[in-house]
Design a protein around this motif. Structure first.
Motif, PDB file in Angstrom:
ATOM      1  N   PHE A  39       0.806  -1.230   0.000  1.00 28.69           N
ATOM      2  CA  PHE A  39       0.000   0.000   0.000  1.00 28.69           C
ATOM      3  C   PHE A  39       0.841   1.283   0.000  1.00 28.69           C
ATOM      4  N   LEU A  40       2.128   1.155   0.326  1.00 27.50           N
ATOM      5  CA  LEU A  40       2.979   2.351   0.280  1.00 27.50           C
ATOM      6  C   LEU A  40       3.096   2.896  -1.141  1.00 27.50           C
ATOM      7  N   TRP A  41       2.825   2.044  -2.115  1.00 25.97           N
ATOM      8  CA  TRP A  41       2.871   2.478  -3.519  1.00 25.97           C
ATOM      9  C   TRP A  41       1.650   3.342  -3.890  1.00 25.97           C
ATOM     10  N   ALA A  42       0.731   3.482  -2.964  1.00 26.13           N
ATOM     11  CA  ALA A  42      -0.459   4.294  -3.249  1.00 26.13           C
ATOM     12  C   ALA A  42      -0.243   5.761  -2.884  1.00 26.13           C
ATOM     13  N   MET A  43       0.898   6.072  -2.238  1.00 26.61           N
ATOM     14  CA  MET A  43       1.098   7.440  -1.728  1.00 26.61           C
ATOM     15  C   MET A  43       1.141   8.482  -2.850  1.00 26.61           C
ATOM     16  N   GLY A  44       1.631   8.091  -4.010  1.00 26.80           N
ATOM     17  CA  GLY A  44       1.675   9.038  -5.125  1.00 26.80           C
ATOM     18  C   GLY A  44       0.283   9.487  -5.522  1.00 26.80           C
ATOM     19  N   SER A 255      -7.322   0.606  -8.752  1.00 29.29           N
ATOM     20  CA  SER A 255      -8.373   0.046  -7.885  1.00 29.29           C
ATOM     21  C   SER A 255      -7.837  -0.109  -6.464  1.00 29.29           C
ATOM     22  N   LYS A 256      -6.577  -0.493  -6.358  1.00 32.05           N
ATOM     23  CA  LYS A 256      -5.986  -0.611  -5.029  1.00 32.05           C
ATOM     24  C   LYS A 256      -5.755   0.776  -4.415  1.00 32.05           C
ATOM     25  N   LEU A 261      -6.954   5.173  -0.738  1.00 30.92           N
ATOM     26  CA  LEU A 261      -7.411   6.557  -0.659  1.00 30.92           C
ATOM     27  C   LEU A 261      -8.670   6.663   0.213  1.00 30.92           C
ATOM     28  N   GLY A 262      -9.594   5.719   0.027  1.00 32.59           N
ATOM     29  CA  GLY A 262     -10.834   5.734   0.816  1.00 32.59           C
ATOM     30  C   GLY A 262     -10.547   5.639   2.304  1.00 32.59           C
ATOM     31  N   VAL A 263      -9.663   4.704   2.678  1.00 36.84           N
ATOM     32  CA  VAL A 263      -9.317   4.548   4.097  1.00 36.84           C
ATOM     33  C   VAL A 263      -8.641   5.826   4.605  1.00 36.84           C
TER      34      VAL A 263
ATOM     35  N   ALA B 277     -14.946   3.587   1.026  1.00 35.65           N
ATOM     36  CA  ALA B 277     -13.795   2.700   1.233  1.00 35.65           C
ATOM     37  C   ALA B 277     -14.220   1.235   1.132  1.00 35.65           C
ATOM     38  N   LEU B 278     -15.400   0.910   1.682  1.00 36.16           N
ATOM     39  CA  LEU B 278     -15.876  -0.482   1.612  1.00 36.16           C
ATOM     40  C   LEU B 278     -16.132  -0.896   0.171  1.00 36.16           C
ATOM     41  N   LEU B 279     -16.821  -0.041  -0.581  1.00 39.45           N
ATOM     42  CA  LEU B 279     -17.091  -0.356  -1.983  1.00 39.45           C
ATOM     43  C   LEU B 279     -15.785  -0.466  -2.761  1.00 39.45           C
ATOM     44  N   ALA B 280     -14.850   0.458  -2.463  1.00 36.25           N
ATOM     45  CA  ALA B 280     -13.568   0.426  -3.158  1.00 36.25           C
ATOM     46  C   ALA B 280     -12.850  -0.883  -2.853  1.00 36.25           C
TER      47      ALA B 280
END
Lengths: 416, 292
Positions: A39-44, A255-256, A261-263, B277-280
């Motif tokens: 998940f660290l790859w999502a920081m960008g 998608s990941k 991002l949502g969290v 976040a849940l849907l994602a």
């Protein structure tokens, strides 16, 4: 002009004129990212979204903000916070966002250091990233002045004063930056211009450069493995999705990222609505008063480590004043990360924990930066001053030692 | 699993930083002070267990107080405009209509006996000093008489509602002679230049004090300013706990008027993001199933 046949669909119409199908492939569906990532790859992507959030909230604030020392404070704290519908929301998002974006920048940056994503072809990614860090620092600093509270004023005073330590031109430079002999209306107005125009333009340019720099060396992966992206992409396109070491940017990688991002946004909005004090310092709700110095002046949390590097040198050594030594250390600290790819003499691209010597260096650096940050906020008295001196020296020593440590590592690894 | 380990490392590092920079650093910069004391136990000149007589109190108030103080509630109007009153006394004398309600009984009785010690302003008005407090000490009065006055003032004080209007009345009575509240369009009744001469500094506008000082600080500070700022010209006001809460409530209603909206909208936005976040996550799982 080329001959255009009548388009059968809107997509085709645009494709004829803008090549959108090819463009989407190049940018999204055939832009390949390694599969072996965490998940660290999502920081960008988080940073890109945060920048967009700051830009949009900033545009709304700009509609009511008044860059004038007599009006700025009330335009923020009364007009925006209390009169304009949801003005408070945009201010909270902007202030908390500005603070949190630095947390993500630091995570992004130290992810890069940990996984060795700054060398063997990835130097330009690193350099453009460090330029972004500097631009964001300037953006954060100039923006912090705008509400014209006590901390806005005194932080601006202290930070601009730092330039006074530069030999020969220091005194003139400070006046040139402030546009006056003290922090005044001219200072506020020019920092306003920097904050809403010049620096954001530069940031957008640097973001483009940063993304561009990623295209050729490609994104690193969790094991620092080098492989043939074209061959792996071909496998993917043949339908061997599980076997291929790459995934397309859209939809797989994003998608990941969107989930991460949502969290992150749950956490971010918790801070925006319920826990914003760390980003909106109470002291700054007192209007700037150039006759009344606050008891404690400290920068925003993301500048504390370099502030402490500056403050750590509080006594004269060999005829050089503490102030000058601090300024030199401060300059060193802010420039040294830029040349990191050349300080690391080991060719190994591996996560730090798999590198025999570098792993100690990495975690010592993290520990030192934590100490610097923590003590950067505390009053620099008694033992605190010596901890600051120790941590500041340790920072310099770590970077001076890095070429030797990594050269030794390179030798050791070669011998195996 | 590995991702959770990474997350745990991040959470610990960020948690330590946060704790050090925020709660810890602030506790070092602003040490805790003695808790607020709403009984004003240090004041012992008047025995407040004496039962007062309101009828006699009325006579005493009319003979001793209304030469300077207005009591609009019972028809004693202000004798001169604010500017003239400030010029005569240094600061506009308070209207006593609400005194019996907002001031603690022990504080009020001891204040009448000796204002300077009740206000904790001995450093500003030392015995035999050049400056004297505008109100004389009534230490020649009998304890019974003082309690009669207190009971009378308590009997005439009007009740106020526990809402913004009521809170504003309390704020004006308790703070409004020296402090302005620009965002609530309240101006100190004492003119600014007179105030500066009287206090030494211009007392701050309180519009944003609920944010710059915070409820916790105000709770101690209003109760006893000297514990937080030694030597401040701000007197101890002697408010009852309830009156002080009303003052702070008003400061919040003016200084943080969108608090309720913020907290409601906050829950909706966070709820939205949780669903997002849940849907994602479900979407991510579906997509990554094909590549793993």
């Amino acid at each position: 002009m080329a001959e255009f046949k009548k388009a059968d669909s809107m997509l085709e119409w645009f494709d004829q004129r803008l090549g959108v199908v090819k463009f989407a492939k190049v940018m999204m569906t055939e832009y390949w990212i390694p599969k072996n990532i965490n998940f660290l790859w999502a920081m960008g992507v988080l940073l890109t979204v945060m920048f967009a959030i700051l830009l949009i909230s900033g545009i709304f604030l700009l509609m009511y903000y008044k860059p004038d020392i007599n009006m700025a404070f009330d335009s923020v704290n009364y007009t925006i916070m209390q009169e304009v519908g949801y003005g408070w929301l945009f201010r909270h998002i902007h202030a908390v966002g500005a603070s949190v974006i630095f947390l993500i920048i630091y995570i992004h940056m130290f992810t890069g250091i940990y996984y060795g994503s700054y060398k063997r072809g990835r130097e330009m990614i690193w350099i453009s990233g460090m330029i972004l860090f500097m631009l964001f620092s300037a953006e954060g600093f100039s923006g912090y002045m705008l509400p014209w509270g006590q901390m806005s004023y005194w932080a601006a005073y202290v930070i601009t004063e730092i330039f006074g330590g530069i030999p020969l031109i220091g005194g003139d430079l400070v006046v040139w930056i402030r546009g006056n002999f003290y922090v005044a209306d001219s200072t506020l107005t020019r920092f306003f211009m920097l904050h809403v125009l010049l620096i954001p333009l530069a940031i957008i340019g640097a973001i483009v450069l940063h993304f561009y720099a990623l295209r050729f060396p490609h994104v690193n992966n969790e094991e620092g493995e080098f492989f043939d992206f074209d061959a792996e992409a071909e496998k993917y396109q043949e339908g061997k999705h599980k076997e291929s070491k790459v995934i397309p940017f859209w939809p797989v990688f994003l998608s990941k990222d969107i989930f991460v991002l949502g969290v992150f946004l749950v956490f971010f909005f918790y801070l925006v609505f319920f826990h914003y004090g760390f980003a909106m310092d109470p002291v700054n709700f007192d209007k700037a008063d150039n006759l009344k110095t606050p008891a404690h002046i400290y920068p925003e949390w993301y500048f504390l480590w370099s502030y402490e590097v500056l403050r750590g040198w509080f006594f004269e050594i060999a005829g050089v004043s503490g102030k000058s030594l601090g300024l030199m250390a401060f300059g060193f600290a802010n420039a040294i990360f830029l040349v990191l790819p050349w300080l690391d003499r080991s060719p190994m691209v591996k996560p730090a924990n798999q590198r025999p010597y570098f792993k100690y260096w990495f975690w010592l650096l993290i520990a030192d930066l934590m100490v610097l940050t923590l003590f950067g906020k505390l009053p620099p008295t008694g033992a605190n001053a010596w901890v600051g001196f120790g941590a500041s020296s340790a920072f310099l020593i770590l970077f001076i030692a890095l070429p030797f440590i990594t050269a030794a590592e390179a030798k050791k690894v070669k011998g195996q | 699993m590995k991702e959770f380990k990474i997350l745990a490392v991040l959470v610990v590092l960020v948690g330590v930083l946060y704790y050090g920079i925020e709660p810890y650093a602030h506790s070092v910069m602003h040490p805790e002070v003695a808790p607020a004391n709403f009984n004003f136990d240090d004041l012992k000149n008047v025995d407040t267990s004496i039962k007062g007589n309101g009828a006699n109190g009325k006579v005493l108030v009319e003979a001793n107080c209304i030469a300077c103080h207005a009591i609009e509630k019972v028809g004693h109007l202000q004798l001169m405009p604010n500017a003239d009153a400030a010029a005569a006394y240094g600061v506009t004398p308070p209207d006593l209509s609400h005194a019996g309600r907002i001031y603690d009984k022990n504080f009020l009785a001891n204040f009448i006996f000796d204002p300077v010690s009740a206000l904790h302003l001995e450093h500003k008005y030392p015995v035999g000093g050049a400056k004297t407090f505008p109100m004389p000490a009534y230490n020649w009065m009998s304890q019974q008489d003082i309690m009669d006055i207190v009971v009378y003032l308590q009997s005439i004080a009007p009740k106020v509602l526990d809402d913004k209007v009521g809170h504003a009345i309390t704020f004006k009575a308790a703070c409004g002679r020296c402090h302005s509240m620009k965002y609530g369009t309240l101006e100190a009744t004492t003119p600014a230049d007179a105030l500066k001469t009287y206090m030494g500094v211009t007392p701050p506008d309180l519009s944003q004090h609920i944010k710059s000082r915070g409820e916790h600080y105000l709770h101690s500070f209003i109760n006893n300013p000297q514990v937080l700022i030694k030597g401040t010209a701000m007197p101890r006001v002697g408010l009852t706990e309830k009156a002080q809460e009303e003052v702070i409530a008003y400061m919040e209603e003016i200084g943080d008027s969108k608090k309720e909206e913020r907290e409601t909208v906050g829950l909706w936005v966070m709820g939205y993001m949780v669903v997002f976040a849940l849907l994602a996550y479900l979407w991510k799982r579906q997509i990554w199933k094909k590549v793993h």
